[in-house]
Design a protein around this motif. Sequence first.
Motif, short mmCIF file in Angstrom:
data_model
loop_
_atom_site.label_atom_id
_atom_site.label_comp_id
_atom_site.label_asym_id
_atom_site.label_seq_id
_atom_site.Cartn_x
_atom_site.Cartn_y
_atom_site.Cartn_z
N GLU A 29 0.84 -1.22 0.00
CA GLU A 29 0.00 0.00 0.00
C GLU A 29 0.86 1.26 0.00
N LEU A 30 1.94 1.23 0.80
CA LEU A 30 2.87 2.36 0.82
C LEU A 30 3.49 2.55 -0.56
N ASP A 32 2.26 1.76 -3.41
CA ASP A 32 1.25 2.32 -4.32
C ASP A 32 1.06 3.82 -4.09
N ARG A 33 0.99 4.23 -2.82
CA ARG A 33 0.77 5.64 -2.51
C ARG A 33 1.95 6.51 -2.92
N THR A 37 3.53 9.14 -7.71
CA THR A 37 3.42 10.59 -7.56
C THR A 37 4.13 11.35 -8.69
N GLY A 46 8.84 3.78 -3.65
CA GLY A 46 7.70 2.90 -3.90
C GLY A 46 8.12 1.54 -4.39
#
Length: 105
Positions: A29-30, A32-33, A37, A46
């Motif tokens: 999840e990290l 992906d976030r 960007t 990422g």
Amino acid sequence: AAETARRIGNEGLGKASSAMSGLAKSAHELGDRVGHTGDETRAKVGEFAHKAGERLDSYASKLRDKDIDDVVSDVRESVRRNPAIAVGAAVAIGFLLSRLFRSDR
């Protein structure tokens, strides 16, 4: 007594496997976030997070496939092959435990 210890050890392996799976999910999840960007540095972070998640998934899967006797055998073999790493790990774990118990006061 030995059977009870095996049962408790196997339950602990199941909990450790579940915890690793949860960490792997968080790492993905990290990734992906942070990774989407457009910033090159964040993209590398990422990618690293996804690789860490994959490795944690792999370890969790290996733990699910083993019982406590297999894990104990693997640890013994690792200690025989790499005694310096085993001593270093023991020191690090001891330090962390002492900090944990010291902070409870």
